[in-house]
Motif scaffolding. Structure first.
Motif, mmCIF file in Angstrom:
data_model
loop_
_atom_site.group_PDB
_atom_site.id
_atom_site.type_symbol
_atom_site.label_atom_id
_atom_site.label_comp_id
_atom_site.label_asym_id
_atom_site.label_seq_id
_atom_site.Cartn_x
_atom_site.Cartn_y
_atom_site.Cartn_z
ATOM 1 N N LEU A 1 -18.615 0.727 -39.076
ATOM 2 C CA LEU A 1 -18.106 -0.158 -38.021
ATOM 3 C C LEU A 1 -17.009 0.503 -37.201
ATOM 4 O O LEU A 1 -16.737 0.099 -36.061
ATOM 5 C CB LEU A 1 -17.578 -1.452 -38.642
ATOM 6 C CG LEU A 1 -18.608 -2.366 -39.312
ATOM 7 C CD1 LEU A 1 -17.906 -3.474 -40.083
ATOM 8 C CD2 LEU A 1 -19.552 -2.952 -38.277
ATOM 9 N N GLU A 2 -16.358 1.517 -37.772
ATOM 10 C CA GLU A 2 -15.251 2.179 -37.090
ATOM 11 C C GLU A 2 -15.707 3.317 -36.184
ATOM 12 O O GLU A 2 -14.902 3.881 -35.445
ATOM 13 C CB GLU A 2 -14.259 2.719 -38.130
ATOM 14 C CG GLU A 2 -13.634 1.640 -39.013
ATOM 15 C CD GLU A 2 -12.867 0.608 -38.204
ATOM 16 O OE1 GLU A 2 -12.212 0.989 -37.221
ATOM 17 O OE2 GLU A 2 -12.938 -0.586 -38.553
ATOM 18 N N GLU A 3 -16.981 3.684 -36.231
ATOM 19 C CA GLU A 3 -17.458 4.760 -35.365
ATOM 20 C C GLU A 3 -17.386 4.329 -33.903
ATOM 21 O O GLU A 3 -17.637 3.166 -33.567
ATOM 22 C CB GLU A 3 -18.891 5.152 -35.739
ATOM 23 C CG GLU A 3 -19.005 5.809 -37.108
ATOM 24 C CD GLU A 3 -20.379 6.420 -37.347
ATOM 25 O OE1 GLU A 3 -20.926 7.015 -36.402
ATOM 26 O OE2 GLU A 3 -20.888 6.299 -38.470
ATOM 27 N N SER A 4 -17.086 5.256 -33.052
ATOM 28 C CA SER A 4 -16.814 4.933 -31.651
ATOM 29 C C SER A 4 -18.011 4.308 -30.932
ATOM 30 O O SER A 4 -17.839 3.473 -30.052
ATOM 31 C CB SER A 4 -16.361 6.189 -30.903
ATOM 32 O OG SER A 4 -17.364 7.191 -30.966
ATOM 33 N N ASN A 5 -19.215 4.701 -31.305
ATOM 34 C CA ASN A 5 -20.399 4.164 -30.614
ATOM 35 C C ASN A 5 -21.180 3.200 -31.505
ATOM 36 O O ASN A 5 -22.386 2.990 -31.299
ATOM 37 C CB ASN A 5 -21.307 5.293 -30.147
ATOM 38 C CG ASN A 5 -21.911 6.078 -31.318
ATOM 39 O OD1 ASN A 5 -21.412 6.004 -32.447
ATOM 40 N ND2 ASN A 5 -22.956 6.843 -31.039
ATOM 41 N N ALA A 6 -20.516 2.602 -32.487
ATOM 42 C CA ALA A 6 -21.210 1.744 -33.454
ATOM 43 C C ALA A 6 -21.927 0.581 -32.797
ATOM 44 O O ALA A 6 -22.980 0.143 -33.267
ATOM 45 C CB ALA A 6 -20.220 1.229 -34.492
ATOM 46 N N ASN A 7 -21.379 0.066 -31.708
ATOM 47 C CA ASN A 7 -21.929 -1.138 -31.090
ATOM 48 C C ASN A 7 -22.873 -0.849 -29.931
ATOM 49 O O ASN A 7 -23.340 -1.779 -29.266
ATOM 50 C CB ASN A 7 -20.786 -2.035 -30.601
ATOM 51 C CG ASN A 7 -19.902 -2.493 -31.746
ATOM 52 O OD1 ASN A 7 -20.399 -3.043 -32.722
ATOM 53 N ND2 ASN A 7 -18.613 -2.242 -31.652
ATOM 54 N N GLN A 8 -23.171 0.402 -29.710
ATOM 55 C CA GLN A 8 -24.063 0.769 -28.617
ATOM 56 C C GLN A 8 -25.532 0.779 -29.073
ATOM 57 O O GLN A 8 -25.824 0.764 -30.266
ATOM 58 C CB GLN A 8 -23.672 2.150 -28.071
ATOM 59 C CG GLN A 8 -22.296 2.183 -27.428
ATOM 60 C CD GLN A 8 -21.938 3.563 -26.926
ATOM 61 O OE1 GLN A 8 -22.500 4.575 -27.351
ATOM 62 N NE2 GLN A 8 -20.981 3.635 -25.999
ATOM 63 N N TYR A 9 -26.444 0.806 -28.088
ATOM 64 C CA TYR A 9 -27.862 0.974 -28.415
ATOM 65 C C TYR A 9 -28.064 2.287 -29.148
ATOM 66 O O TYR A 9 -27.396 3.291 -28.864
ATOM 67 C CB TYR A 9 -28.706 0.999 -27.140
ATOM 68 C CG TYR A 9 -28.797 -0.316 -26.408
ATOM 69 C CD1 TYR A 9 -29.253 -1.463 -27.058
ATOM 70 C CD2 TYR A 9 -28.464 -0.401 -25.062
ATOM 71 C CE1 TYR A 9 -29.353 -2.673 -26.375
ATOM 72 C CE2 TYR A 9 -28.566 -1.604 -24.371
ATOM 73 C CZ TYR A 9 -29.012 -2.743 -25.036
ATOM 74 O OH TYR A 9 -29.107 -3.935 -24.364
ATOM 75 N N GLN A 10 -29.014 2.283 -30.065
ATOM 76 C CA GLN A 10 -29.341 3.489 -30.808
ATOM 77 C C GLN A 10 -30.778 3.914 -30.515
ATOM 78 O O GLN A 10 -31.548 3.160 -29.914
ATOM 79 C CB GLN A 10 -29.162 3.252 -32.312
ATOM 80 C CG GLN A 10 -27.762 2.801 -32.704
ATOM 81 C CD GLN A 10 -26.700 3.839 -32.376
ATOM 82 O OE1 GLN A 10 -26.922 5.037 -32.519
ATOM 83 N NE2 GLN A 10 -25.524 3.377 -31.931
ATOM 84 N N SER A 11 -31.132 5.104 -30.961
ATOM 85 C CA SER A 11 -32.476 5.632 -30.741
ATOM 86 C C SER A 11 -33.520 4.741 -31.388
ATOM 87 O O SER A 11 -33.302 4.176 -32.460
ATOM 88 C CB SER A 11 -32.580 7.042 -31.321
ATOM 89 O OG SER A 11 -33.931 7.472 -31.371
ATOM 90 N N TYR A 12 -34.689 4.635 -30.736
ATOM 91 C CA TYR A 12 -35.796 3.892 -31.316
ATOM 92 C C TYR A 12 -36.277 4.541 -32.611
ATOM 93 O O TYR A 12 -36.916 3.891 -33.438
ATOM 94 C CB TYR A 12 -36.962 3.822 -30.322
ATOM 95 C CG TYR A 12 -36.596 3.178 -29.008
ATOM 96 C CD1 TYR A 12 -36.361 1.807 -28.930
ATOM 97 C CD2 TYR A 12 -36.493 3.933 -27.837
ATOM 98 C CE1 TYR A 12 -36.022 1.201 -27.726
ATOM 99 C CE2 TYR A 12 -36.154 3.334 -26.631
ATOM 100 C CZ TYR A 12 -35.919 1.974 -26.581
ATOM 101 O OH TYR A 12 -35.582 1.380 -25.396
ATOM 102 N N LYS A 13 -35.981 5.816 -32.781
ATOM 103 C CA LYS A 13 -36.395 6.545 -33.979
ATOM 104 C C LYS A 13 -35.315 6.542 -35.059
ATOM 105 O O LYS A 13 -35.485 7.164 -36.109
ATOM 106 C CB LYS A 13 -36.727 7.998 -33.617
ATOM 107 C CG LYS A 13 -37.917 8.170 -32.699
ATOM 108 C CD LYS A 13 -38.103 9.627 -32.296
ATOM 109 C CE LYS A 13 -38.380 10.526 -33.475
ATOM 110 N NZ LYS A 13 -38.644 11.937 -33.060
ATOM 111 N N GLY A 14 -34.227 5.847 -34.824
ATOM 112 C CA GLY A 14 -33.120 5.896 -35.771
ATOM 113 C C GLY A 14 -32.322 7.173 -35.607
ATOM 114 O O GLY A 14 -32.777 8.148 -34.997
ATOM 115 N N ILE A 15 -31.120 7.208 -36.157
ATOM 116 C CA ILE A 15 -30.306 8.416 -36.048
ATOM 117 C C ILE A 15 -30.933 9.534 -36.889
ATOM 118 O O ILE A 15 -31.583 9.269 -37.912
ATOM 119 C CB ILE A 15 -28.846 8.153 -36.485
ATOM 120 C CG1 ILE A 15 -28.785 7.631 -37.924
ATOM 121 C CG2 ILE A 15 -28.174 7.171 -35.539
ATOM 122 C CD1 ILE A 15 -27.372 7.430 -38.452
ATOM 123 N N PRO A 16 -30.768 10.800 -36.477
ATOM 124 C CA PRO A 16 -31.393 11.914 -37.215
ATOM 125 C C PRO A 16 -31.016 11.945 -38.686
ATOM 126 O O PRO A 16 -31.850 12.264 -39.539
ATOM 127 C CB PRO A 16 -30.866 13.153 -36.477
ATOM 128 C CG PRO A 16 -30.524 12.673 -35.109
ATOM 129 C CD PRO A 16 -30.053 11.273 -35.271
#
Length: 385
Positions: A59-74
């Motif tokens: 939750l503390e990551e800077s881009n936690a609340n942004q859209y993410q990749s359709y494939k999930g993070i690597p």
């Protein structure tokens, strides 16, 4: 009026059985009855502490609340690939052969909508998970049920399947729900060979592979990259994360890409902190699975006591988090017997007919209740005897 507005693709698809039954149970509870639900495969145990910690940290990551990749993070795809390497002894390309999902049930629909056309023939197990047939019907396909029974240890009859023509896709599910039959390298090799011979896409749904099993088996173990085989998996049962909605599709890279095309039009990626939590779950040591299986063994012993008290029996060696139970010949059909248990003892156990016509003489217990519940069930039955 509303019925006339309903899409034709929902014809022949009813409300999910458990959705309707939960409403009835809620009404009974409102009336003052304490119904004990022994039917839903929703783990009551907690996920690993590392999972909860990773969620909070994420939750503390800077881009936690942004859209993410359709494939999930690597990192999640790599964690899934590493998990398969460690426990299933097979290598997956995390960029081409792994697609994270918002739960594996989502994957069943994605596969159906991505790969099936109207009037395509689909093989669905009987008994089996009702969603396979429902998703196939929604996609417009023709469902052909293939029989699984105790005489053949709930394995496919390949001699019968060989006679079928123009089948596009086959659903399999080992370890099998609801019967608890385990998978094996021999079975999966035979399924891969069958796919090659008939040109059929085969999908194994594999969420129960860590519950009360001796080893992990996968349809993908002996496949070639070009084989038309896929496997669904999930953290719902293996890590007590049913409500977190984390799963994956793995296998043929071209099929994966096709499914991604559909998926990318259905969602906008998964919440990143949940993906961080999933990575932590996948990195848990073997002792995690030993711990939860120790608890499930204790519960299973209680279920076996209950089975004896209600004059039923277990007919096959079983794995997974359910107990498939045959009704005595002196009792009624499954639906009536399940209603009897609900009325007489205020316990809910689904009839096997929910999973297909071959389940008409069975009921299914879920192991997802704690020991006080099982003791209360035993007390209620003994008091009535």
């Amino acid at each position: 009026m509303v019925d006339s507005l309903k899409s034709k693709r929902l014809s022949g698809v009813g409300e999910y059985y458990f959705s309707k039954k939960l409403k009835q149970i809620e009404e009974l509870n409102k009336a003052g009855h304490q119904v004990l639900n022994l039917g839903i495969g929703s783990p009551d145990l907690k996920p690993p502490q590392s999972v909860q910690d990773a969620l909070i940290a994420g939750l503390e990551e800077s881009n936690a609340n942004q859209y993410q990749s359709y494939k999930g993070i690597p990192e999640l795809r790599e964690a899934f690939a590493s998990w398969y390497q460690t426990y299933f002894d097979l290598s997956l390309n995390p960029d081409q052969e792994v697609l994270p999902l918002i739960g594996s049930k989502e994957g069943i629909m994605h596969i159906s909508m991505s790969l099936l056309n109207e009037r395509d023939k689909v093989l669905v197990p009987n008994p089996g998970y009702p969603t396979y047939g429902a998703a196939s019907k929604i996609a417009g396909a023709e469902v052909i049920h293939y029989t699984l029974n105790e005489n053949n240890n709930y394995l496919p009859d390949f001699d019968e399947l060989e006679l079928l023509e123009n089948v596009k896709l086959m659903w399999v599910n080992y370890p099998h729900m609801p019967t608890g039959t385990d998978g094996s390298e021999e079975l999966f090799q035979r399924l891969v060979n069958f796919s090659r011979k008939k040109g059929i896409i085969i999908v194994n749904d594999n969420p129960y592979g860590f519950i009360l099993t001796n080893e992990q088996n996968s349809l993908l173990k002996h496949r070639h990259e070009s084989d038309l085989v896929l496997e669904l998996n999930s953290l719902s049962k293996s890590h007590n994360m049913a409500g977190w909605r984390v799963g994956l599709i793995s296998g043929n890279p071209d099929l994966i890409q096709t499914i991604l095309t559909f998926k990318s039009n259905m969602d906008s990626g998964q919440f990143k902190p949940i993906m961080r939590a999933a990575i932590a779950a996948l990195n848990e040591p073997k002792s995690w699975y030993d711990q939860i299986n120790s608890e499930y063994r204790k519960r299973r012993e209680k279920v076996l006591e209950i089975v004896d008290l209600i004059d039923c029996k277990i007919t096959n060696k079983q794995v997974g988090m359910f107990v498939w139970t045959k009704i005595s010949t002196k009792h009624q059909q499954a639906e009536l017997f399940a209603d009897h248990l609900l009325e007489e003892y205020k316990i809910f156990v689904p009839p096997g007919s929910v999973f297909g016509s071959e389940g008409g003489q069975y009921i299914r217990f879920s192991l997802c209740s704690d020991m006080p519940v099982w003791n209360e069930v035993i007390n209620r039955i003994k008091e009535k005897k």
